[in-house]
Design a protein around this motif. Structure first.
Motif, short mmCIF file in Angstrom:
data_model
loop_
_atom_site.label_atom_id
_atom_site.label_comp_id
_atom_site.label_asym_id
_atom_site.label_seq_id
_atom_site.Cartn_x
_atom_site.Cartn_y
_atom_site.Cartn_z
N ASP A 126 0.83 -1.30 0.11
CA ASP A 126 0.13 -0.15 0.00
C ASP A 126 0.87 1.42 0.01
OD1 ASP A 126 -2.35 -1.61 -0.09
OD2 ASP A 126 -2.46 -1.67 2.08
N GLY A 127 2.06 1.13 -0.56
CA GLY A 127 2.92 2.41 -0.60
C GLY A 127 3.42 2.80 0.54
N LYS A 128 3.42 2.12 1.62
CA LYS A 128 4.35 2.62 2.86
C LYS A 128 5.48 2.99 2.85
CE LYS A 128 0.89 -0.29 5.66
NZ LYS A 128 0.73 -1.46 6.30
N ALA A 129 6.40 2.13 1.82
CA ALA A 129 7.54 2.48 1.94
C ALA A 129 8.08 3.17 0.72
CB ALA A 129 8.48 1.14 2.05
N ILE A 130 7.17 3.46 -0.16
CA ILE A 130 7.53 4.25 -1.45
C ILE A 130 8.39 5.66 -1.18
CG2 ILE A 130 5.50 5.20 -2.00
CD1 ILE A 130 6.00 4.64 -4.93
N GLY A 131 8.17 6.20 -0.25
CA GLY A 131 8.76 7.49 -0.04
C GLY A 131 7.89 8.74 -0.31
N SER A 132 8.27 9.86 0.35
CA SER A 132 7.66 11.07 -0.09
C SER A 132 8.68 12.02 -0.50
CB SER A 132 6.96 11.32 1.20
OG SER A 132 7.73 11.79 2.56
N ILE B 243 6.41 12.43 -7.89
CA ILE B 243 5.99 11.17 -8.64
C ILE B 243 5.61 9.92 -7.59
CG2 ILE B 243 8.31 10.18 -9.08
CD1 ILE B 243 6.99 9.29 -11.67
N PHE B 244 6.39 9.91 -6.46
CA PHE B 244 6.17 8.72 -5.45
C PHE B 244 4.99 9.02 -4.75
CE2 PHE B 244 11.02 8.71 -5.89
CZ PHE B 244 11.08 7.55 -7.00
N ILE B 245 4.91 10.41 -4.10
CA ILE B 245 3.89 10.92 -3.41
C ILE B 245 2.36 10.52 -4.30
CG2 ILE B 245 2.48 12.77 -2.33
CD1 ILE B 245 5.26 14.00 -1.97
N ASN B 246 2.33 11.02 -5.44
CA ASN B 246 1.26 10.72 -6.43
C ASN B 246 0.95 9.44 -6.64
OD1 ASN B 246 0.92 13.50 -6.83
ND2 ASN B 246 2.32 13.52 -8.64
N MET B 247 1.92 8.45 -6.99
CA MET B 247 1.55 7.18 -6.91
C MET B 247 0.96 6.48 -5.65
SD MET B 247 4.74 5.50 -9.42
CE MET B 247 3.86 4.31 -9.86
N LYS B 248 1.38 7.03 -4.59
CA LYS B 248 0.81 6.35 -3.18
C LYS B 248 -0.66 6.99 -3.06
CE LYS B 248 1.56 6.35 1.57
NZ LYS B 248 2.21 6.43 2.78
N SER C 293 0.51 -3.43 -5.97
CA SER C 293 0.73 -4.91 -6.15
C SER C 293 -0.56 -5.49 -6.26
CB SER C 293 1.75 -5.41 -5.06
OG SER C 293 2.07 -6.71 -5.40
N GLY C 294 -0.77 -6.57 -7.04
CA GLY C 294 -2.04 -7.45 -7.03
C GLY C 294 -3.08 -6.66 -7.61
N THR C 295 -3.05 -5.62 -8.14
CA THR C 295 -4.19 -4.93 -8.73
C THR C 295 -4.32 -4.91 -10.37
OG1 THR C 295 -3.08 -2.67 -9.20
CG2 THR C 295 -4.36 -3.08 -6.90
N TRP C 296 -5.39 -4.65 -10.89
CA TRP C 296 -5.50 -4.72 -12.35
C TRP C 296 -4.52 -3.67 -12.84
CZ3 TRP C 296 -7.01 -0.51 -15.06
CH2 TRP C 296 -7.04 -0.79 -16.61
#
Length: 198
Positions: A67-73, A77-82, A89-92
């Motif tokens: 769920d984006g916990k470790a993607i960073g801020s 781009i990382f903020i937007n993706m989260k 992971s696991g999604t369409w």
């Protein structure tokens, strides 16, 4: 002249959230630009040609885990993706788009940073298989494709980027990546020309 046994085809981020209608990037222009560039049929043709010529194919995908916990801020781009839950992971949205087939012999690598080299076994695989040339395709031209091309050059590979097998959100961004940064790190060859050479 491409040496088939020393060449690999990289297919970057061909995932639903990036270029499919209904994906998280719908509304940015990415879906339309990918269609205009015809990257799905072009990349499909390149994959088929690679398989026919025993050229290594590596699919490299940006996947956000936990769920984006470790993607960073640290970067927008990382903020937007989260925040958008893009390529989780696991999604369409994280799955490969229709029209791009992954063969049993292909490698599939996942990462959570821009360059296909960052946090993956890509460099190890290429070195161990004596690859010295990488053909880069996929999305987005001014982000993952460009980052990978830069890193590829720094790692010592001959880098080929395929202009009509890459896409971003519009022609302006495509031009900025393809006609400025790529001039210094890569050779640009169209899909049809690569297939003819193979």
């Amino acid at each position: 002249m491409l040496e088939k046994n020393k060449t690999a085809l990289l297919v970057i981020d061909m995932q639903n959230d990036n270029i499919s209608a209904g994906g998280k990037s719908e509304g940015t222009g990415a879906v339309e630009h990918a269609q205009k560039q015809k990257i799905v049929p072009h990349i499909s043709q390149l994959i088929s040609a690679a398989h026919e010529n025993n050229i290594l194919v590596i699919h490299n995908q940006f996947v956000v885990k936990n769920d984006g916990k470790a993607i960073g801020s640290n970067a927008p781009i990382f903020i937007n993706m989260k925040n958008n839950q893009s390529a989780f992971s696991g999604t369409w949205g994280a799955k490969t788009v229709d029209g791009i087939d992954i063969a049993p012999e292909d490698f599939v690598l996942q990462r959570d940073r821009m360059s296909a080299f960052h946090g993956t076994e890509l460099n190890t695989i290429l070195k161990n298989l004596d690859i010295d040339t990488i053909i880069i395709t996929g999305v987005w031209t001014n982000m993952a494709v460009e980052h990978t091309a830069r890193d590829g050059a720094d790692y010592g590979y001959k880098v080929i980027v395929v202009p009509d097998a890459t896409a971003t959100i519009n022609d302006e961004w495509q031009s900025a990546a393809m006609n400025y940064a790529m001039n210094n790190v890569a050779t640009k060859i169209l899909t049809e020309e690569i297939i003819k050479e193979l």
